[in-house]
Design a protein around this motif. Structure first.
Motif, mmCIF file in Angstrom:
data_model
loop_
_atom_site.group_PDB
_atom_site.id
_atom_site.type_symbol
_atom_site.label_atom_id
_atom_site.label_comp_id
_atom_site.label_asym_id
_atom_site.label_seq_id
_atom_site.Cartn_x
_atom_site.Cartn_y
_atom_site.Cartn_z
ATOM 1 N N ILE A 381 -0.600 6.012 5.557
ATOM 2 C CA ILE A 381 -1.443 6.875 4.737
ATOM 3 C C ILE A 381 -1.019 6.747 3.278
ATOM 4 C CG2 ILE A 381 -2.132 9.261 4.279
ATOM 5 C CD1 ILE A 381 -1.629 9.854 7.238
ATOM 6 N N PHE A 382 -2.007 6.606 2.407
ATOM 7 C CA PHE A 382 -1.750 6.443 0.981
ATOM 8 C C PHE A 382 -2.094 7.741 0.254
ATOM 9 C CE2 PHE A 382 -2.307 2.352 2.835
ATOM 10 C CZ PHE A 382 -1.394 1.536 2.178
ATOM 11 N N LYS A 383 -1.116 8.259 -0.512
ATOM 12 C CA LYS A 383 -1.292 9.517 -1.230
ATOM 13 C C LYS A 383 -1.560 9.305 -2.719
ATOM 14 C CE LYS A 383 2.765 10.892 0.116
ATOM 15 N NZ LYS A 383 3.967 11.740 0.252
ATOM 16 N N ASN A 384 -1.172 8.138 -3.233
ATOM 17 C CA ASN A 384 -1.393 7.807 -4.643
ATOM 18 C C ASN A 384 -1.562 6.298 -4.734
ATOM 19 O OD1 ASN A 384 -1.368 7.359 -7.384
ATOM 20 N ND2 ASN A 384 0.484 8.530 -7.797
ATOM 21 N N PHE A 385 -2.795 5.856 -4.735
ATOM 22 C CA PHE A 385 -3.072 4.422 -4.707
ATOM 23 C C PHE A 385 -2.565 3.722 -5.955
ATOM 24 C CE2 PHE A 385 -6.290 6.437 -2.038
ATOM 25 C CZ PHE A 385 -6.211 5.671 -0.895
ATOM 26 N N ARG A 386 -2.703 4.366 -7.092
ATOM 27 C CA ARG A 386 -2.372 3.705 -8.367
ATOM 28 C C ARG A 386 -0.880 3.563 -8.600
ATOM 29 N NH1 ARG A 386 -6.593 5.935 -12.977
ATOM 30 N NH2 ARG A 386 -8.325 4.561 -12.392
ATOM 31 N N ALA A 387 -0.069 4.221 -7.799
ATOM 32 C CA ALA A 387 1.382 4.091 -7.940
ATOM 33 C C ALA A 387 1.895 2.786 -7.361
ATOM 34 C CB ALA A 387 2.079 5.268 -7.272
ATOM 35 N N ASN A 388 0.996 1.984 -6.810
ATOM 36 C CA ASN A 388 1.349 0.700 -6.201
ATOM 37 C C ASN A 388 0.491 -0.402 -6.818
ATOM 38 O OD1 ASN A 388 2.982 1.876 -3.711
ATOM 39 N ND2 ASN A 388 1.059 3.035 -3.826
ATOM 40 N N ALA A 389 0.945 -1.631 -6.703
ATOM 41 C CA ALA A 389 0.209 -2.762 -7.244
ATOM 42 C C ALA A 389 0.439 -3.979 -6.372
ATOM 43 C CB ALA A 389 0.636 -3.042 -8.690
ATOM 44 N N ARG A 390 -0.421 -4.979 -6.566
ATOM 45 C CA ARG A 390 -0.254 -6.203 -5.761
ATOM 46 C C ARG A 390 -0.665 -7.434 -6.549
ATOM 47 N NH1 ARG A 390 -5.479 -6.116 -2.665
ATOM 48 N NH2 ARG A 390 -6.706 -7.682 -3.783
ATOM 49 N N LEU A 391 -0.053 -8.529 -6.179
ATOM 50 C CA LEU A 391 -0.471 -9.857 -6.586
ATOM 51 C C LEU A 391 -0.890 -10.593 -5.319
ATOM 52 C CD1 LEU A 391 2.571 -10.771 -8.892
ATOM 53 C CD2 LEU A 391 0.433 -9.646 -9.581
ATOM 54 N N SER A 392 -1.865 -11.489 -5.428
ATOM 55 C CA SER A 392 -2.235 -12.319 -4.291
ATOM 56 C C SER A 392 -2.674 -13.683 -4.776
ATOM 57 C CB SER A 392 -3.360 -11.655 -3.453
ATOM 58 O OG SER A 392 -4.588 -11.720 -4.127
ATOM 59 N N ALA A 393 -2.779 -14.609 -3.839
ATOM 60 C CA ALA A 393 -3.151 -16.008 -4.129
ATOM 61 C C ALA A 393 -2.116 -16.698 -5.004
ATOM 62 C CB ALA A 393 -4.532 -16.086 -4.762
ATOM 63 N N LYS A 394 -0.888 -16.208 -4.991
ATOM 64 C CA LYS A 394 0.175 -16.824 -5.796
ATOM 65 C C LYS A 394 0.870 -17.920 -5.006
ATOM 66 C CE LYS A 394 -0.932 -13.883 -8.887
ATOM 67 N NZ LYS A 394 -1.959 -14.296 -9.872
ATOM 68 N N THR A 395 1.329 -18.913 -5.714
ATOM 69 C CA THR A 395 1.987 -20.061 -5.086
ATOM 70 C C THR A 395 3.357 -20.282 -5.724
ATOM 71 O OG1 THR A 395 1.047 -21.674 -6.627
ATOM 72 C CG2 THR A 395 -0.251 -21.127 -4.664
ATOM 73 N N ALA A 396 4.126 -21.147 -5.087
ATOM 74 C CA ALA A 396 5.430 -21.506 -5.639
ATOM 75 C C ALA A 396 5.317 -22.644 -6.648
ATOM 76 C CB ALA A 396 6.381 -21.897 -4.496
#
Length: 396
Positions: A381-396
């Motif tokens: 359950i998420f209580k504060n969505f904006r307190a988290n972040a994500r990156l995706s499609a990243k490569t080495a």
């Protein structure tokens, strides 16, 4: 725990002369289940650090309500002397989410139980091995679910085919099990064997297309970080909130396909920091190694050290304000910046054996076998969505 089981069996056998099903059920319930529960949540950083039922209201049914302030108070003004004082109020919402039900079961033959009359060590070993393998599989699945988007995706088909050979990627066969039932292209199929990291053999033929999603045959799973820390690309409606019309339910997400850079990580961290306190950045093996190489190229240390209480080790980020940690179940290309206080596990029933008065072990109809079923009724359950972040499609 194996030694404890053995001594318990010796005590029971000296008192009663033979091991009974009720004895085994009692040991599974009172000894093994608590041990599994303790170990389960201490083997992954996310499950270890998320509190249970924190800041949520559980209703008598299977629903959790989340009291959430979604807008600042509107009654703050500076007015001229003698002017009217304007009023306002804060904006609140009460999204809700239902519990999901995860099960794991094992079987033990009646012959193995009978063997206890001659060898206490034999039955102790059987119970211990079955229970611990069940715990390992359950931990792996719960952790995968907690990092996913609720779709139950295990992998993707790699190339169209028609036959018993199924080739997969993203991530491969990591979550496929011999004897397990899967659903692909609307077809339920049983896996006869796991042949490699990218191939399985099915018991019957299947016609599939490239990038078909492979799930378990039953995949009504809970939400995880991929869907919760999102801007609507993966999950458009979260906890009964439409993201496109409710910006408070939108997390920062950088989905540009590119090599992982420290600059991208800093932007994601600082954006989430504005609304919360992300303490960890979770990533898989490839990106974790990439971040280590970034540190060494900048003449910084890439040595693992304890970064969270409980012995969790990782690499420093932002001068120690955040820790970069490895989790093999993080989807490829993703980095999750997590504020543990902004997320909770809604737990309807803790990890426990299914027992409604008949005992943990119940007879399998028409077979000389007994089965035990472990359950976990829960959701992220998420209580504060904006307190988290994500990156995706990243490569080495």
């Amino acid at each position: 725990m194996k030694s404890l089981l053995f001594h318990l069996f010796l005590k029971l056998s000296s008192e009663r002369g033979a091991i009974e099903i009720s004895d085994l059920s009692s040991i599974l319930k009172k000894i093994i289940a608590p041990a599994i529960q303790r170990q389960l949540f201490k083997e992954t950083v996310l499950l270890d650090k998320l509190k249970k039922n924190s800041g949520v209201i559980r209703m008598p049914n299977n629903t959790f309500y989340i009291p959430m302030q979604v807008g600042h108070h509107s009654g703050i003004y500076s007015v001229a002397e003698g002017a009217q004082i304007l009023k306002g109020e804060a904006k609140y919402a009460q999204p809700y989410v239902s519990a999901k039900y995860t099960f794991g079961a094992f079987e033990i033959t009646d012959q193995a139980i009978e063997a206890a009359n001659d060898s206490m060590a034999a039955i102790a070993t059987v119970l211990n091995e079955n229970s611990m393998s069940l715990k390992t599989a359950l931990r792996k699945d719960v952790n995968r679910i907690a990092l996913g988007d609720g779709t139950g995706q295990l992998c993707l088909v790699n190339g169209a085919s028609a036959g018993t050979t199924l080739t997969v990627d993203t991530p491969g066969t990591e979550y496929l099990r011999e004897g397990g039932s899967i659903l692909v292209n609307g077809l339920t199929k049983v896996i006869s064997s796991v042949d490699s990291d990218t191939q399985v053999t099915l018991s019957t033929t299947a016609s599939v297309d490239d990038n078909d999603v492979v799930t378990r045959a039953a995949a009504d799973e809970g939400m995880g970080l991929k869907g919760g820390i999102d801007d609507g690309d993966f999950v458009a409606t979260i906890q009964n909130i439409t993201r496109s019309t409710n910006p408070y339910a939108v997390s920062y997400a950088d989905d540009t396909a590119e090599q992982l850079t420290e600059a991208d990580m800093i932007t994601a961290f600082l954006t989430a920091k504005k609304y919360g306190n992300p303490k960890v950045a979770l990533m898989g093996q490839t990106l974790f190694q990439r971040y280590g190489s970034i540190l060494t190229s900048m003449k910084k240390t890439a040595d693992l050290k304890e970064v969270l209480s409980g012995g969790w080790k990782g690499l420093d980020f932002m001068g120690g304000d955040c820790a970069v940690m490895l989790d093999y179940d993080v989807p490829a290309g993703f980095v999750f910046f997590v504020d543990f206080d902004s997320i909770t596990i809604g737990e309807m029933t803790p990890v426990s054996w299914l027992d409604r008065g008949a005992g943990v072990l119940t007879k399998v109809p028409d077979y000389a076998k007994w089965e035990g079923t472990m359950r976990y009724y829960w959701n992220v359950i998420f209580k504060n969505f904006r307190a988290n972040a994500r990156l995706s499609a990243k490569t080495a």
